[in-house]
Design an enzyme around this catalytic site. Structure first.
Site, mmCIF file in Angstrom:
data_model
loop_
_atom_site.group_PDB
_atom_site.id
_atom_site.type_symbol
_atom_site.label_atom_id
_atom_site.label_comp_id
_atom_site.label_asym_id
_atom_site.label_seq_id
_atom_site.Cartn_x
_atom_site.Cartn_y
_atom_site.Cartn_z
ATOM 1 C CE LYS A 87 -4.475 -1.535 1.416
ATOM 2 N NZ LYS A 87 -4.301 -2.970 1.755
ATOM 3 C CD GLU A 93 -11.660 5.340 1.395
ATOM 4 O OE1 GLU A 93 -11.696 6.496 0.941
ATOM 5 O OE2 GLU A 93 -11.094 4.391 0.823
ATOM 6 C CB SER A 133 -0.248 -8.276 -1.178
ATOM 7 O OG SER A 133 -1.057 -9.131 -0.380
#
Ligand SMILES: *Cc1c(COP(=O)(O)O)cnc(C)c1O
Length: 396
Positions: A94, A116, A382
């Site tokens: 991310k 968010e 990931s």
């Protein structure tokens, strides 16, 4: 800018085939339009490239290793590589996106960042880069999620972010999204809204895919250097909104001989009513500002998804993936909660790597595909499993 839409990039209106676009309230139009007009110019400028390359290398820890998993390879009778996004700063892919978007925000002279978050992973990655760059950071989070994800809430606060509870509706991600959009409408000049996956109105899906595409660009170089081959035969990634999968697929999408395998969360099973396998259960609809596949009732009410992994617990899928699915360019498999758990424990024992529960879904696909001896299979790991230890501990 490309006018024609391709499989990897949308047309000028943000469409991948029939999916994408920007379905937004009129009051949001100036903000989204400012971003749409500028994002490609900014990210191709030498100054942006230099700043972003330096941060990705020295701060996030790129390139992440491409690890030849010898024990898994032996077991499956093929060549399996793990792309180690779990070794990125903050523990997952991310950060590739938050670094990119915060630099775009700075180029647009925005000094206030909103986001968010559901599970808190995107919130933490955003708060991290805001701390680094000295920007105000406000993260909207459902009141229920704040209770469920206490460690990530603490991380965001320690990093200096303000966490604002969304108290309406189901008090989860979609309510947090509504609050963030409301904030952006009220603060159009000084604020940038960071979306955490390849979802949202155009240009977000394309912008986020470009920031994550560093994953496949590195895979290509590393496979060449380490194994002397030009293309992998298979690339596999889990899909929540689809950002790590978009990054893993990106530079292979137009190379038809590379098989793209996306793995969704089947939850308790696709037909149990407790699932998050959007391509299997979804129909065309509009979610978070774009036209895509959505899990919804006949009259358009979003169905609550379920997955053991918070990052895959999402009722939609990015438009790039909806198009890869409907054009059959990628195969979409799914793994249940139990299959993902088994794959996580297996990787820990076999390779000494504890994966995130999300990534474990991608690993679970290894036993669902037939590989040949000379195949070169890359799985995107990931994220790391530290955040999931509470869940894993129940099954020790
Ligand atoms: C958030 C998250 C995901 C799911 O998001 P995508 O946008 O589909 O990549 C997957 N893995 C990890 C480790 C995550 O934190």
């Amino acid at each position: 800018m490309n006018k024609k839409n391709t499989l990897s990039n949308p047309d000028t209106n943000g469409y991948y085939g029939q999916f994408g676009g920007a379905y937004i309230p009129e009051m949001l139009y100036p903000n989204v339009e400012e971003l749409r007009k500028n994002y490609l110019k900014i990210i191709s400028s030498p100054r942006f490239k230099k700043e972003s390359d330096t941060l990705l290398r020295d701060y996030a820890g790129r390139p992440t290793p491409l690890y030849f998993a010898q024990n898994l390879s032996k077991q499956f009778g093929t060549n399996i590589y793990l792309k180690r996004e779990d070794l990125c700063h903050t523990g997952a892919h991310k950060i590739n996106n938050t670094i990119g978007q915060i630099l775009v925000a700075i180029h647009l002279k925005k000094n206030r960042i909103i986001a968010e978050t559901g599970a808190g992973q995107h919130g933490v990655a955003t708060a991290t880069v805001c701390a680094l760059k000295g920007l105000e950071c406000i993260v909207y989070m459902g009141e229920k999620d704040i209770e469920r994800q206490a460690p990530n809430v603490a991380r965001m606060k320690m990093l200096g972010a303000t966490v604002v509870p969304a108290t309406s509706g189901s008090k989860t991600l979609k309510d947090a999204t509504n609050e963030a959009i409301r904030d952006w409408i009220n603060n159009p000049t000084d604020t940038h809204y960071i979306i955490g996956s390849v979802v949202g109105p155009h240009p977000y899906p394309d912008m986020v895919a470009r920031f994550q595409s560093v994953i496949s660009s590195e895979i290509k170089n590393q496979l060449h250097k380490q194994a002397g081959i030009k293309w992998p035969t298979h690339v596999i990634a889990c899909v929540g909104g689809g950002s790590n999968a978009a990054g893993t697929f990106y530079h292979f999408i137009n190379e038809k001989k590379v098989k793209l395998i996306a793995v969704e969360a089947a939850g308790c099973g696709i037909n149990t009513g407790k699932s998050a396998a959007t391509t299997q259960l979804g129909t065309q609809g509009i979610l978070h500002g774009s036209k895509s596949l959505v899990m919804q009732t006949k009259d358009g009410q979003v169905i609550e998804p379920h997955s053991i992994s918070a990052g895959l617990d999402y009722p939609g899928i990015g438009p790039l993936h909806a198009n890869l699915f409907s054009s059959k360019r990628a195969s979409f498999l799914s793994a249940t909660d139990n299959e993902a758990l088994a794959a996580a424990f297996h990787l820990a024992k076999k390779e000494g790597i504890i994966p995130a529960l999300e990534s474990a879904h991608a690993l679970a696909a290894l036993s669902k595909v037939k590989f040949k001896k000379n195949d070169h299979v890359v799985v995107c790991l990931s994220g790391r499993g530290d955040k999931d230890m509470d869940t894993y501990m129940k099954y020790l």
